[in-house]
Design an enzyme around this catalytic site. Sequence first.
Site, PDB file in Angstrom:
ATOM      1  N   PHE A 152       0.824  -1.222   0.000  1.00 17.20           N
ATOM      2  CA  PHE A 152       0.000   0.000   0.000  1.00 17.20           C
ATOM      3  C   PHE A 152       0.862   1.278   0.000  1.00 17.20           C
ATOM      4  N   ASP A 187      10.477  -6.968  -3.346  1.00 21.16           N
ATOM      5  CA  ASP A 187       9.209  -7.314  -2.688  1.00 21.16           C
ATOM      6  C   ASP A 187       8.962  -8.815  -2.855  1.00 21.16           C
ATOM      7  N   LEU A 216       6.112 -10.188  -2.681  1.00 23.58           N
ATOM      8  CA  LEU A 216       4.731 -10.403  -3.156  1.00 23.58           C
ATOM      9  C   LEU A 216       4.005 -11.406  -2.258  1.00 23.58           C
ATOM     10  N   THR A 217       3.943 -11.075  -0.977  1.00 31.00           N
ATOM     11  CA  THR A 217       3.127 -11.860  -0.045  1.00 31.00           C
ATOM     12  C   THR A 217       1.661 -11.589  -0.383  1.00 31.00           C
ATOM     13  N   ALA A 246       9.116  -2.772   3.612  1.00 32.84           N
ATOM     14  CA  ALA A 246       8.623  -4.161   3.675  1.00 32.84           C
ATOM     15  C   ALA A 246       8.366  -4.589   5.112  1.00 32.84           C
ATOM     16  N   THR A 294       6.133   2.949  12.669  1.00 33.74           N
ATOM     17  CA  THR A 294       4.746   3.264  13.024  1.00 33.74           C
ATOM     18  C   THR A 294       4.654   3.914  14.402  1.00 33.74           C
ATOM     19  N   ASP A 295       3.585   4.663  14.613  1.00 31.51           N
ATOM     20  CA  ASP A 295       3.365   5.258  15.946  1.00 31.51           C
ATOM     21  C   ASP A 295       3.029   4.188  16.994  1.00 31.51           C
ATOM     22  N   GLU A 296       2.670   2.980  16.531  1.00 30.91           N
ATOM     23  CA  GLU A 296       2.251   1.939  17.478  1.00 30.91           C
ATOM     24  C   GLU A 296       3.381   1.479  18.389  1.00 30.91           C
ATOM     25  N   TYR A 328       2.808  -7.375  16.368  1.00 28.61           N
ATOM     26  CA  TYR A 328       3.188  -6.475  15.262  1.00 28.61           C
ATOM     27  C   TYR A 328       3.982  -5.277  15.773  1.00 28.61           C
ATOM     28  N   SER A 329       3.397  -4.556  16.755  1.00 31.25           N
ATOM     29  CA  SER A 329       4.079  -3.325  17.180  1.00 31.25           C
ATOM     30  C   SER A 329       5.387  -3.634  17.907  1.00 31.25           C
ATOM     31  N   LYS A 374       7.933  -4.157  15.185  1.00 35.14           N
ATOM     32  CA  LYS A 374       8.347  -2.869  14.604  1.00 35.14           C
ATOM     33  C   LYS A 374       9.243  -2.117  15.587  1.00 35.14           C
ATOM     34  N   ASN A 419     -13.164   5.142  15.868  1.00 36.78           N
ATOM     35  CA  ASN A 419     -13.533   4.203  14.804  1.00 36.78           C
ATOM     36  C   ASN A 419     -15.017   4.316  14.465  1.00 36.78           C
TER      37      ASN A 419
HETATM   38  P1  NAD Z   1       1.421  -3.675   3.265  1.00 39.21           P
HETATM   39  O1  NAD Z   1       1.130  -4.886   4.071  1.00 39.21           O
HETATM   40  O2  NAD Z   1       0.380  -3.098   2.387  1.00 39.21           O
HETATM   41  O3  NAD Z   1       2.694  -3.961   2.334  1.00 39.21           O
HETATM   42  C1  NAD Z   1       3.825  -4.655   2.772  1.00 39.21           C
HETATM   43  C2  NAD Z   1       4.663  -5.063   1.559  1.00 39.21           C
HETATM   44  O4  NAD Z   1       5.854  -5.730   2.028  1.00 39.21           O
HETATM   45  C3  NAD Z   1       3.947  -6.038   0.613  1.00 39.21           C
HETATM   46  O5  NAD Z   1       4.136  -5.636  -0.718  1.00 39.21           O
HETATM   47  C4  NAD Z   1       4.634  -7.366   0.897  1.00 39.21           C
HETATM   48  O6  NAD Z   1       4.647  -8.239  -0.241  1.00 39.21           O
HETATM   49  C5  NAD Z   1       6.040  -6.912   1.254  1.00 39.21           C
HETATM   50  N1  NAD Z   1       6.758  -7.899   2.101  1.00 39.21           N
HETATM   51  C6  NAD Z   1       6.302  -8.516   3.228  1.00 39.21           C
HETATM   52  N2  NAD Z   1       7.231  -9.363   3.698  1.00 39.21           N
HETATM   53  C7  NAD Z   1       8.306  -9.253   2.880  1.00 39.21           C
HETATM   54  C8  NAD Z   1       9.592  -9.868   2.860  1.00 39.21           C
HETATM   55  N3  NAD Z   1       9.960 -10.758   3.792  1.00 39.21           N
HETATM   56  N4  NAD Z   1      10.458  -9.524   1.874  1.00 39.21           N
HETATM   57  C9  NAD Z   1      10.099  -8.630   0.919  1.00 39.21           C
HETATM   58  N5  NAD Z   1       8.894  -8.031   0.884  1.00 39.21           N
HETATM   59  C10 NAD Z   1       8.013  -8.344   1.854  1.00 39.21           C
HETATM   60  O7  NAD Z   1       1.943  -2.610   4.314  1.00 39.21           O
HETATM   61  P2  NAD Z   1       1.786  -1.011   4.338  1.00 39.21           P
HETATM   62  O8  NAD Z   1       0.534  -0.656   5.020  1.00 39.21           O
HETATM   63  O9  NAD Z   1       2.067  -0.485   2.978  1.00 39.21           O
HETATM   64  O10 NAD Z   1       2.984  -0.631   5.314  1.00 39.21           O
HETATM   65  C11 NAD Z   1       4.278  -0.354   4.819  1.00 39.21           C
HETATM   66  C12 NAD Z   1       5.179   0.033   5.968  1.00 39.21           C
HETATM   67  O11 NAD Z   1       4.666   1.173   6.625  1.00 39.21           O
HETATM   68  C13 NAD Z   1       5.326  -1.046   7.040  1.00 39.21           C
HETATM   69  O12 NAD Z   1       6.670  -1.060   7.477  1.00 39.21           O
HETATM   70  C14 NAD Z   1       4.400  -0.589   8.147  1.00 39.21           C
HETATM   71  O13 NAD Z   1       4.836  -1.047   9.394  1.00 39.21           O
HETATM   72  C15 NAD Z   1       4.522   0.915   8.024  1.00 39.21           C
HETATM   73  N6  NAD Z   1       3.376   1.716   8.496  1.00 39.21           N
HETATM   74  C16 NAD Z   1       2.123   1.449   8.036  1.00 39.21           C
HETATM   75  C17 NAD Z   1       1.063   2.256   8.431  1.00 39.21           C
HETATM   76  C18 NAD Z   1      -0.355   2.021   7.923  1.00 39.21           C
HETATM   77  O14 NAD Z   1      -1.277   2.697   8.378  1.00 39.21           O
HETATM   78  N7  NAD Z   1      -0.579   1.109   6.982  1.00 39.21           N
HETATM   79  C19 NAD Z   1       1.286   3.318   9.315  1.00 39.21           C
HETATM   80  C20 NAD Z   1       2.588   3.552   9.770  1.00 39.21           C
HETATM   81  C21 NAD Z   1       3.621   2.751   9.337  1.00 39.21           C
HETATM   82  O1  TDX Z   2     -12.958  -4.669  10.890  1.00 39.02           O
HETATM   83  C1  TDX Z   2     -12.359  -3.922  11.669  1.00 39.02           C
HETATM   84  N1  TDX Z   2     -13.069  -3.252  12.623  1.00 39.02           N
HETATM   85  C2  TDX Z   2     -12.489  -2.411  13.507  1.00 39.02           C
HETATM   86  O2  TDX Z   2     -13.187  -1.818  14.359  1.00 39.02           O
HETATM   87  C3  TDX Z   2     -10.933  -3.726  11.608  1.00 39.02           C
HETATM   88  C4  TDX Z   2     -10.114  -4.444  10.579  1.00 39.02           C
HETATM   89  C5  TDX Z   2     -10.368  -2.847  12.507  1.00 39.02           C
HETATM   90  N2  TDX Z   2     -11.111  -2.216  13.439  1.00 39.02           N
HETATM   91  C6  TDX Z   2     -10.473  -1.238  14.340  1.00 39.02           C
HETATM   92  C7  TDX Z   2      -9.180  -1.671  14.993  1.00 39.02           C
HETATM   93  C8  TDX Z   2      -8.412  -0.372  15.103  1.00 39.02           C
HETATM   94  O3  TDX Z   2      -8.781   0.325  16.280  1.00 39.02           O
HETATM   95  O4  TDX Z   2     -10.110  -0.128  13.508  1.00 39.02           O
HETATM   96  C9  TDX Z   2      -8.869   0.442  13.895  1.00 39.02           C
HETATM   97  C10 TDX Z   2      -7.899   0.392  12.737  1.00 39.02           C
HETATM   98  O5  TDX Z   2      -7.577  -0.968  12.510  1.00 39.02           O
HETATM   99  P1  TDX Z   2      -6.482  -1.416  11.432  1.00 39.02           P
HETATM  100  O6  TDX Z   2      -6.861  -0.906  10.086  1.00 39.02           O
HETATM  101  O7  TDX Z   2      -6.265  -2.875  11.595  1.00 39.02           O
HETATM  102  O8  TDX Z   2      -5.210  -0.547  11.866  1.00 39.02           O
HETATM  103  P2  TDX Z   2      -4.321  -0.480  13.202  1.00 39.02           P
HETATM  104  O9  TDX Z   2      -4.408  -1.733  13.987  1.00 39.02           O
HETATM  105  O10 TDX Z   2      -4.658   0.813  13.890  1.00 39.02           O
HETATM  106  O11 TDX Z   2      -2.845  -0.399  12.544  1.00 39.02           O
HETATM  107  C11 TDX Z   2      -2.632   0.411  11.360  1.00 39.02           C
HETATM  108  O12 TDX Z   2      -1.974   1.620  11.674  1.00 39.02           O
HETATM  109  C12 TDX Z   2      -0.642   1.529  12.112  1.00 39.02           C
HETATM  110  C13 TDX Z   2      -1.798  -0.360  10.318  1.00 39.02           C
HETATM  111  O13 TDX Z   2      -2.458  -1.580  10.022  1.00 39.02           O
HETATM  112  C14 TDX Z   2      -0.398  -0.606  10.820  1.00 39.02           C
HETATM  113  O14 TDX Z   2       0.384  -1.230   9.801  1.00 39.02           O
HETATM  114  C15 TDX Z   2       0.223   0.720  11.173  1.00 39.02           C
HETATM  115  O15 TDX Z   2       1.485   0.511  11.739  1.00 39.02           O
END
Ligand code: NAD
Ligand code: TDX
Length: 334
Positions: free
Chosen positions: A12, A34, A36-37, A80, A122-124, A150-151, A154, A249
């Site tokens: 993403f 990548d 491609l999980t 990743a 991440t902030d987590e 997860y957190s 990270k 939420n």
């Molecule tokens: P995502 O799950 O959408 O994408 C992760 C990507 O990493 C995928 O393309 C997957 O194929 C690849 N990947 C996973 N394991 C791998 C491996 N062993 N080798 C190579 N590639 C691998 O995640 P995202 O939401 O895009 O998050 C990206 C980064 O940002 C992460 O480090 C996450 O912790 C961080 N982050 C995400 C959020 C959020 O809200 N989504 C917020 C803050 C930080």
């Molecule tokens: O179906 C749902 N219903 C619901 O109430 C899901 C999937 C989630 N939730 C709640 C849980 C959380 O309080 O919504 C909030 C957001 O959930 P997620 O999208 O799973 O995000 P969160 O756990 O907050 O983590 C996200 O932000 C920090 C990203 O997935 C992480 O990768 C990032 O580090």
Amino acid sequence: MKKLLITGGAGFIGSNFIRYVYRYHPEIRIIVLDKLTYAGNYKNLAALLGDRVELVVGDISDQPLVDKLVERSEAIVHFAAESHNDNSLSNPWPFIQTNIIGTYTLIQAATKYHKRFHHISTDEVYGDLPLSGSNEKFTPISPYQPSSPYSASKASSDMLVRAWIRSFGLQATISNCSNNYGPYQHIEKFIPRQITNILSGRRPKLYGSGSNIRDWIHVNDHSAAIWDILTKGKIGETYLIGANGEMSNKAVLEMILKLMKQPQNAYDIVKDRPGHDLRYAIDASKIRDELGWQPLYTDFQSGLQETINWYMDHQDWWQMDKNKVEMTYARNNQ
Ligand code: NAD
Ligand code: TDX
């Protein structure tokens, strides 16, 4: 800096960052590493692949492969990760392997070849804040108190990067961002799950009371912030990225229901997430004051409407995953 190695670029945020660089910095060439999980999607990059963007399908824990790609690059931007909290509760091992061992493998190579490294986090890692009675926000000196596998994974990767900066002179920066939303987000995550539930005739699912607060930022603003840190950030520093987007939420879900013309109560309350963090909030004054970054998506409702439109217009992108994702949630009463 002309050649970037981007890990996790088919996910993403990584693919959003690649589109950002492709559009605004045509001089940059990109190698994507990548695996491609289930979360990585070739379609997220397909239109960009060619002279300027090369995709290598492989694992960030594969030391010989990582060495070769790091040597060919000038800087590494490391996205990743296994990224979903709920998955980390049912099966933590891939989080330990990718987020900790994978990051270790990359920083060893970046140190060996003296390459600039930016670590996406991440902030987590800071745990959570109380729901009421305090306006406290996370800052770069908040204590690390991760709650989920997860957190914790990270947080571990951040600690490794910090140690490599200090002990081995790794030329690195770290950013910790709040919850992202926007197009191309996997439908396991909160906002796209609810949008695609409605689009596929299912009811949205809210965990517990829905009072938990997340601090939402549009993914385009995250990408711009990463570029600023990569090009203007100070080596060794941690930058927090957030856009003052705190919302419960329940309030987010009600906004989705309203924008999609559904009744306000047309959702199910389901089993809460164990250890569910209560509130996240970012103080982004350091990146704003020192690097001049500021978010452009300050109107959450219009960003959300655009995101809804994207999922409506790209049903072929998510339809084939929908049943499987919902079956996994259903097995967990969620
Ligand atoms: P995502 O799950 O959408 O994408 C992760 C990507 O990493 C995928 O393309 C997957 O194929 C690849 N990947 C996973 N394991 C791998 C491996 N062993 N080798 C190579 N590639 C691998 O995640 P995202 O939401 O895009 O998050 C990206 C980064 O940002 C992460 O480090 C996450 O912790 C961080 N982050 C995400 C959020 C959020 O809200 N989504 C917020 C803050 C930080
Ligand atoms: O179906 C749902 N219903 C619901 O109430 C899901 C999937 C989630 N939730 C709640 C849980 C959380 O309080 O919504 C909030 C957001 O959930 P997620 O999208 O799973 O995000 P969160 O756990 O907050 O983590 C996200 O932000 C920090 C990203 O997935 C992480 O990768 C990032 O580090």
